[in-house]
Design a protein around this motif. Structure first.
Motif, PDB file in Angstrom:
ATOM      1  N   LYS A  81     -47.966  44.512 -82.682  1.00 22.78           N
ATOM      2  CA  LYS A  81     -49.105  44.072 -83.489  1.00 22.78           C
ATOM      3  C   LYS A  81     -48.637  43.540 -84.840  1.00 22.78           C
ATOM      4  N   TRP A 122     -48.903  39.061 -86.950  1.00 20.17           N
ATOM      5  CA  TRP A 122     -49.524  38.602 -88.193  1.00 20.17           C
ATOM      6  C   TRP A 122     -48.912  37.305 -88.710  1.00 20.17           C
ATOM      7  N   ALA A 165     -51.108  33.880 -89.079  1.00 22.65           N
ATOM      8  CA  ALA A 165     -51.330  33.302 -90.405  1.00 22.65           C
ATOM      9  C   ALA A 165     -50.872  31.851 -90.454  1.00 22.65           C
TER      10      ALA A 165
END
Length: 198
Positions: free
Chosen positions: A13, A17, A21
């Motif tokens: 996880k 990110w 992004a």
């Protein structure tokens, strides 16, 4: 074993990110900045008049847009389709219809009032009043009326301006636009009123 699996899921996880992004930033730049700038640039090159609002200018003064109706109400002018935008007529910020159905008493009342105003303004031809002179369009901003609506107003405008009906009919014909499919003849009210003899 169970703890090791949970730790691996947590690492997976955390690793998402960065790509998420970057994808958000890339799509924001592409679709939020580059695409609108490209479309605007192409429109400015290929059709600058339409891209800038189809503004009608006379003697250096902007009289309005060919795409948005105006509130003409003098007896010597052609009147456009009624506006249901609320507040001031033809308010682009309040675009929308009245949403009143044909059996609604409020619609019947406002149509009856509009008919009375048309008949009181001056001579009118025999026959039915064109629907677009007494009912608003879905947007409330329609700049056009049907050819029938323009011809219905012809006797009143001719009398007020002391013009022959034949001369005024020729002016209406010069401003009549025909649709791509079928006849669907219509007249831009602002353009027609601009060219009325002063």
């Amino acid at each position: 074993m169970h703890i090791a699996i949970e730790q691996a899921k947590g690492r997976d996880k955390a690793g998402l990110w960065g790509p998420a992004a970057r994808l958000l930033l890339g799509l924001s730049l592409l679709l939020g900045i580059a695409y609108p700038l490209a479309v605007t640039g192409v429109a400015q090159v290929l059709m600058p008049h339409a891209a800038n609002g189809s503004l009608i200018v006379r003697d250096g003064k902007v009289l309005g847009s060919a795409l948005i109706g105006q509130d003409f109400h003098k007896a010597g002018e052609f009147w456009g389709r009624p506006s249901a935008t609320g507040g001031s007529a033809y308010n682009g910020a309040g675009s929308g219809g009245s949403n009143l159905g044909p059996s609604n008493p409020a619609l019947r009342k406002v149509v009856a009032e509009r008919i009375a105003v048309l008949k009181a303004a001056g001579p009118v031809p025999a026959g039915a009043i064109p629907q677009d002179l007494v009912t608003a369009s879905g947007s409330g901003l329609d700049p056009h009326i049907s050819l029938a609506a323009a011809l219905y107003q012809l006797p009143r405008v001719a009398q007020q301006r002391k013009l022959s009906e034949a001369k005024l009919r020729a002016l209406i014909d010069a401003h009549t636009e025909h649709g791509w499919f079928g006849d669907n003849a219509r007249v831009n009210v602002l353009r027609l009123n601009m060219d009325l003899p002063r």
